[in-house]
Design an enzyme around this catalytic site. Sequence first.
Site, PDB file in Angstrom:
ATOM      1  CG  ASP A 110     -19.175  -3.519   0.207  1.00  0.00           C
ATOM      2  OD1 ASP A 110     -19.888  -4.532   0.010  1.00  0.00           O
ATOM      3  OD2 ASP A 110     -19.650  -2.410   0.488  1.00  0.00           O
TER       4      ASP A 110
ATOM      5  CG  ASP B  24     -15.394   2.747  -1.972  1.00  0.00           C
ATOM      6  OD1 ASP B  24     -15.990   2.450  -0.912  1.00  0.00           O
ATOM      7  OD2 ASP B  24     -15.899   2.599  -3.097  1.00  0.00           O
TER       8      ASP B  24
ATOM      9  CG  ASP C 264     -14.438   1.504   4.039  1.00  0.00           C
ATOM     10  OD1 ASP C 264     -14.995   0.806   4.910  1.00  0.00           O
ATOM     11  OD2 ASP C 264     -14.849   1.596   2.876  1.00  0.00           O
TER      12      ASP C 264
ATOM     13  CG  ASP D 160      28.448  -5.395  -5.556  1.00  0.00           C
ATOM     14  OD1 ASP D 160      27.875  -6.366  -5.032  1.00  0.00           O
ATOM     15  OD2 ASP D 160      29.175  -4.608  -4.910  1.00  0.00           O
TER      16      ASP D 160
ATOM     17  CG  ASN E 216      33.979 -17.474  -3.176  1.00  0.00           C
ATOM     18  OD1 ASN E 216      34.314 -18.656  -3.061  1.00  0.00           O
ATOM     19  ND2 ASN E 216      33.369 -17.019  -4.251  1.00  0.00           N
TER      20      ASN E 216
END
Length: 828
Positions: A313, A574, A578, A671, A642
């Site tokens: 809106d 809001d 809605d 990691d 790999n």
Amino acid sequence: MSTTPEPAARGLTSEAAERLLSEIGPNDPSARQRRSPLGELLVLLANPLVIILLVASAISAFLGELVNALLVATIVVLSTMLNFVQAYRSQRAAARLRETVAPTATVLRDGEWRELGRAEVVPGDVVRLAAGDLVPADARLLEARDLHVQQAALTGESMPVEKEARSEAGLEALAERRDMVLLGTSVVSGAATAIVVATGRTTAFGDIAARLAARAPESEFERGVRQFSLLIMRTVFFLVLFIVVARIALHRAALESLLFAVALAVGLTPEFLPMITTVTLGKAAVRMARHNVIVKHLPAIENLGSIDVLCSDKTGTLTTGTMSLERSVDVDGAPLARPHALAHINSRFETGSRSPLDGAILASRAPEAYACEKIDEIPFDFERRRASIVVERTSGERLLITKGAPEGIVAISTRYERGEGEQPLDEAARARGRATYESLSEAGLRVLAIAWRRVDGRATYGAGDERDLVLAGFLAFSDPVKPDAAEMLAALTRDGVAVKIVTGDNERVARHVCAQVGLEADVVLGEAIESMTDTALEHVAERATVFARVSPAQKNRILLALKRRSHVVGFLGDGINDAPSLHAADVGISVASAVDVAKDAADIILLEPSLGALHTGILEGRKAFGNVTKYVLMGTSSNFGNMFSMAAVSLFLRFLPMRPVQILLNNLLYDLSQITIPTDNVDATYVRKPQRWSVRTIRNFMLLIGPVSSFYDFVTFFVLLRVFHASEGLFQTGWFVESLATQTLVIFVIRTSRSPLRSRPSVALAATVLGMVALAITLPFVPAAQEVLGFQPLPPLFFVFLFGVVTTYLGLVQIAKRLVLASGPGLP
């Protein structure tokens, strides 16, 4: 109608409420039990690969290889703990942010009204309800004033149901009892106090609420990550099976082969992907909170970054949302105080969710009005687009006073006020009235029509009484455009987000506002949408920029039409009505000042109704999306290559190309080098357009960069065996260093679509990657690592070779990356 058949209860004391809460648990209808930190850790340790490694380590220890078994177990536990600590911290940070916008209830405790978290409500509590509130639990009404409740989620009824504080204990279905309000419903209008009789899973709505509170449907990104993980896991399963069977067929040690195969599987498995995702999204949520954007569901951040259409809106986003009453006029547009006086009575007695227009009416100085008492109320709804109040004057005369959209009020009026008397509202008068409110609308003013009629004495009144009204006149309100609205709209458009205005206002006001902010107004009216098929609406929704005079149901149809056109749609709302649209959108966005119903349905809460804050959130979503994608691409390129190379060469060497403990250490260091990806910078060009999951890009990376990685691995194998004549220990050491260097340093190429020399990584990412490579180079020269891990010092010439391998490998990856970019979406 007001009903007060019994005095309000005293409520509970804090001590009694705490005792009940400990006995029956929190008022959570989903009944989802959050795991303790220990439980979360045990879940990670329950990974099948981790269990296999720990069991195999125990067998090794039993057979006398105690040091090797301890090393394997230690590395596995360290890796798992690292995963746990990072993910748990991010989850807690996100949970703390969610608590700031958690649902609340107004509860009578210790004799005073308090705003408490809904989870703290217990049976026996007395709660106060008002328009826009979510009913916090099953409760019996003690007092009700014109209370209308929306319980469509429970009964399927589309219209609000009136509730009263009268006993109807004989009815079996709680939803049919007019003296009961239930969890999962919401207050449309009126006010009430009620005593809670059931909470959580014991409520009538408990099972339905549990399903609604369950995990939301997967987002596109979540689905892609899951599919990627399943692909890797299938590859891992067949690779482990193949290596174990092949090596046993070649008469290699069975336990050693199993440990090697499982260690390889750990290296291939994206076990840190959930943690990287959680940490990345958690950090993004914290950054967004600094810009007044609160994320209720972490996956919504990724969807937010994918938004390419935002429906909203205009009030509170393009305009300030602060209404002020400018004019009170008659049918011909001449100043007249009476419409203002009647509107003030209507707004003063209205118990529904008050709009900013009501606030402006009550805030302005009202003309003197006659004394009166409220008798009944006909609440506002989007079909009628008006609200009425029935009042009784001291003389005993009853009036129905109506305010609402001018088109509707004029249509049901038959007379109008002129001077001190009334005149028939003939076609000429209707045309003058229409010209009056249309001219006010074209000036950018919001207009309400005010009308009234005398009614007879009855207990209740309904929408059917809104007829044969006397039109008193019109009220006009101003709502200034925000100073930065045009700038924010331009920024969203520049960054690939089309803004579409979806408003209940008339098209003239919408056009005026759009002209002020530079938005081209291609307007479609709600009445036109009503007659369109879904297919036709898809085409119209694609081109239109403004939808005016639309109902909540039409808003929903617009959003679904855009989604069918493959748009990722955000909806900013809001109001009480809605909630369905917030659910239907890919990302539901509300504001802190919204009614509870809207905030509960939203994924994102703006602490201030600002397009600037939302724009910042969208960019943060794209950054988070980009950083998670980096980890995925790393897993499908060098790391995958790999591990595949190691599996292949293990079938031809007399010894293992790398010991299981070395593979696990290699994986741990890898990691650790990637753990700072969530902190990395993302190219400005990447966040300038919506980002979506691309399986094709990941597949192309795997097909192009994986083989490049494997090629350099086989070159390394050849040089170690033919040039350096490496022994088992030297071969394993050399390849440990080479594989870690190539699979970690490649992040500097993969992390950007530009030249790696022109895109600067974060300091943290550069430090962890370079630090892990430096550690890998240093370990072969550490006596303890030589003794425990089997490393051997590498000759100086090897590092010359390593430099050549790394530089040429990164160059080839850059070329392969450009080929991938030519065939698909960009990189972060």
